[in-house]
Design an enzyme around this catalytic site. Structure first.
Site, PDB file in Angstrom:
ATOM      1  N   SER A  19      47.749  58.132  41.085  1.00  0.00           N
ATOM      2  CA  SER A  19      48.814  57.433  41.811  1.00  0.00           C
ATOM      3  C   SER A  19      48.488  57.348  43.299  1.00  0.00           C
ATOM      4  O   SER A  19      48.005  58.316  43.894  1.00  0.00           O
ATOM      5  CB  SER A  19      50.139  58.179  41.653  1.00  0.00           C
ATOM      6  OG  SER A  19      50.545  58.217  40.305  1.00  0.00           O
ATOM      7  N   ALA A  98      57.586  45.902  36.477  1.00  0.00           N
ATOM      8  CA  ALA A  98      57.930  44.639  35.838  1.00  0.00           C
ATOM      9  C   ALA A  98      57.583  44.792  34.354  1.00  0.00           C
ATOM     10  O   ALA A  98      56.682  45.557  34.008  1.00  0.00           O
ATOM     11  CB  ALA A  98      57.144  43.487  36.453  1.00  0.00           C
ATOM     12  N   TYR A 158      50.042  38.110  38.617  1.00  0.00           N
ATOM     13  CA  TYR A 158      50.937  39.031  39.345  1.00  0.00           C
ATOM     14  C   TYR A 158      52.386  38.520  39.261  1.00  0.00           C
ATOM     15  O   TYR A 158      53.339  39.295  39.278  1.00  0.00           O
ATOM     16  CB  TYR A 158      50.468  39.205  40.791  1.00  0.00           C
ATOM     17  CG  TYR A 158      50.986  40.464  41.448  1.00  0.00           C
ATOM     18  CD1 TYR A 158      50.687  41.720  40.911  1.00  0.00           C
ATOM     19  CD2 TYR A 158      51.766  40.407  42.596  1.00  0.00           C
ATOM     20  CE1 TYR A 158      51.159  42.879  41.514  1.00  0.00           C
ATOM     21  CE2 TYR A 158      52.235  41.563  43.213  1.00  0.00           C
ATOM     22  CZ  TYR A 158      51.929  42.791  42.662  1.00  0.00           C
ATOM     23  OH  TYR A 158      52.406  43.936  43.267  1.00  0.00           O
ATOM     24  N   LYS A 165      57.373  41.584  45.721  1.00  0.00           N
ATOM     25  CA  LYS A 165      56.689  42.078  46.932  1.00  0.00           C
ATOM     26  C   LYS A 165      57.014  41.211  48.151  1.00  0.00           C
ATOM     27  O   LYS A 165      57.109  41.729  49.264  1.00  0.00           O
ATOM     28  CB  LYS A 165      55.177  42.142  46.712  1.00  0.00           C
ATOM     29  CG  LYS A 165      54.718  43.208  45.711  1.00  0.00           C
ATOM     30  CD  LYS A 165      55.166  44.612  46.056  1.00  0.00           C
ATOM     31  CE  LYS A 165      54.426  45.658  45.220  1.00  0.00           C
ATOM     32  NZ  LYS A 165      54.979  47.022  45.415  1.00  0.00           N
TER      33      LYS A 165
HETATM   34  O1  0WE Z   1      51.872  46.260  42.079  1.00  0.00           O
HETATM   35  C1  0WE Z   1      50.998  46.511  41.278  1.00  0.00           C
HETATM   36  C2  0WE Z   1      51.349  47.055  39.894  1.00  0.00           C
HETATM   37  C3  0WE Z   1      52.663  46.553  39.452  1.00  0.00           C
HETATM   38  C4  0WE Z   1      53.057  46.803  38.027  1.00  0.00           C
HETATM   39  C5  0WE Z   1      52.174  47.076  36.990  1.00  0.00           C
HETATM   40  C6  0WE Z   1      52.665  47.249  35.705  1.00  0.00           C
HETATM   41  C7  0WE Z   1      51.760  47.475  34.540  1.00  0.00           C
HETATM   42  C8  0WE Z   1      52.456  48.080  33.349  1.00  0.00           C
HETATM   43  C9  0WE Z   1      54.390  46.701  37.747  1.00  0.00           C
HETATM   44  N1  0WE Z   1      54.880  46.864  36.507  1.00  0.00           N
HETATM   45  C10 0WE Z   1      54.039  47.133  35.501  1.00  0.00           C
HETATM   46  N2  0WE Z   1      54.580  47.246  34.241  1.00  0.00           N
HETATM   47  C11 0WE Z   1      53.856  47.639  33.177  1.00  0.00           C
HETATM   48  O2  0WE Z   1      54.378  47.693  32.036  1.00  0.00           O
HETATM   49  N3  0WE Z   1      49.683  46.302  41.617  1.00  0.00           N
HETATM   50  C12 0WE Z   1      49.362  45.804  42.941  1.00  0.00           C
HETATM   51  C13 0WE Z   1      48.576  46.491  40.672  1.00  0.00           C
HETATM   52  C14 0WE Z   1      48.342  45.156  40.016  1.00  0.00           C
HETATM   53  O3  0WE Z   1      49.162  44.728  39.043  1.00  0.00           O
HETATM   54  C15 0WE Z   1      48.732  43.471  38.700  1.00  0.00           C
HETATM   55  C16 0WE Z   1      47.626  43.114  39.473  1.00  0.00           C
HETATM   56  C17 0WE Z   1      47.375  44.212  40.331  1.00  0.00           C
HETATM   57  C18 0WE Z   1      46.311  44.302  41.374  1.00  0.00           C
HETATM   58  C19 0WE Z   1      49.260  42.577  37.760  1.00  0.00           C
HETATM   59  C20 0WE Z   1      48.638  41.347  37.579  1.00  0.00           C
HETATM   60  C21 0WE Z   1      47.552  40.998  38.347  1.00  0.00           C
HETATM   61  C22 0WE Z   1      47.030  41.874  39.295  1.00  0.00           C
END
Ligand code: 0WE
Length: 258
Positions: A19, A98, A158, A165
């Site tokens: 994390s 999400a 995303y 965000k």
């Molecule tokens: O903000 C994030 C992660 C956000 C996130 C990820 C998940 C995966 C599992 C929010 N909710 C969930 N829910 C789930 O069930 N990031 C910046 C990492 C991230 O997430 C992406 C990215 C990147 C980089 C999603 C799609 C494309 C790129």
């Protein structure tokens, strides 16, 4: 000198040793902050045990369950801070969620419940925690949240998190404006992609990381500890003139057009 001695810091969003919040907690601890850690409780107590074992070396003086979808848990968290600490200096917000189906495919197919869930957990929670922290930051304070480039530019898949965000970054500015007169600074760190529990659940994250390694000025991705160092700086007195900003900790990726 960077010095966080005598500062009480509440860190949210630690799920495991990958994390980003864990990187931040370690750095705040190493600069002398007194830590309170919150975790997302589950009905089997697995998360509580896992996070408790992880953070034990940082000897947190508070360790509390806090699901931001539960008003009573937020109230109880801040009541405990009032009782045990009396004041709060630093709030670290590292929370996002999400539904998986909303992080792939067509953005126009985002469901209303999926939209509401993502914005409640990822955006509204900052507003809510900042509102609860405000009366406790009696000697000024520093609030930091984590954001991502996908809130400013389109990153494939995303999707709804990009909207969350974008709202989060604007919330940083409105909160900074409101809380500034009380010497509470509010900033965001926009981290480059890192392999974490959240990002590993996303299809194609390794390809994205590979892309950043080719294109970013530093030709690499960043680590949780580098984000932690930026957070330590932002919540220290060295950053006393900085509020309402988004600081990119992304090996320079954001400046590139091609
Ligand atoms: O903000 C994030 C992660 C956000 C996130 C990820 C998940 C995966 C599992 C929010 N909710 C969930 N829910 C789930 O069930 N990031 C910046 C990492 C991230 O997430 C992406 C990215 C990147 C980089 C999603 C799609 C494309 C790129």
């Amino acid at each position: 000198m960077l010095n966080l001695a005598g500062k009480n810091a509440l860190v949210t969003g630690i799920a495991n040793n990958r994390s980003i919040a864990w990187g931040i907690a370690q750095q705040l601890h190493s600069w002398g902050a007194n830590l309170g850690i919150t975790y997302l409780p589950d009905d089997r107590g697995k998360m509580e045990k896992k996070v408790a074992e992880l953070v034990e070396p940082l000897s947190p003086s508070l360790f509390l369950p806090c699901n931001v979808e539960n008003d009573e848990q937020i109230e109880s968290t801040f009541n405990t801070i009032t009782e045990k600490w009396g004041k709060l200096d630093i709030l670290i917000h590292c929370l996002a969620f999400a539904n998986k189906e909303d992080l792939t495919g067509n953005f126009s197919q985002t469901s209303r419940p999926g939209f509401n869930k993502a914005l409640e957990v990822s955006t509204y929670s900052l507003i809510q925690l900042a509102g609860a922290a405000k009366p406790l930051m009696t000697e000024g304070g520093s609030i930091i949240t984590l954001t991502y480039l996908g809130g400013v530019k389109v990153i494939p898949n995303y999707n709804v998190m990009g909207i969350a965000k974008a709202g989060l970054e604007m919330s940083v500015r409105y909160l900074a404006s409101e809380l500034g007169p009380q010497n509470i600074r509010v900033n965001a760190i926009s981290a480059g992609p890192i392999r974490t529990l959240a990002s590993s659940a996303v299809g194609g994250i390794l390809d994205m990381i590979h892309h950043v390694e080719q294109v970013a000025p530093l030709r690499r991705t960043v680590t949780q500890l580098e984000v932690g160092n930026a957070a330590a700086f932002l919540c220290s007195d060295l950053a006393s003139g900085i509020t309402g900003q988004v600081l990119y900790v992304d090996a320079g990726y954001e400046i590139m057009g091609m």
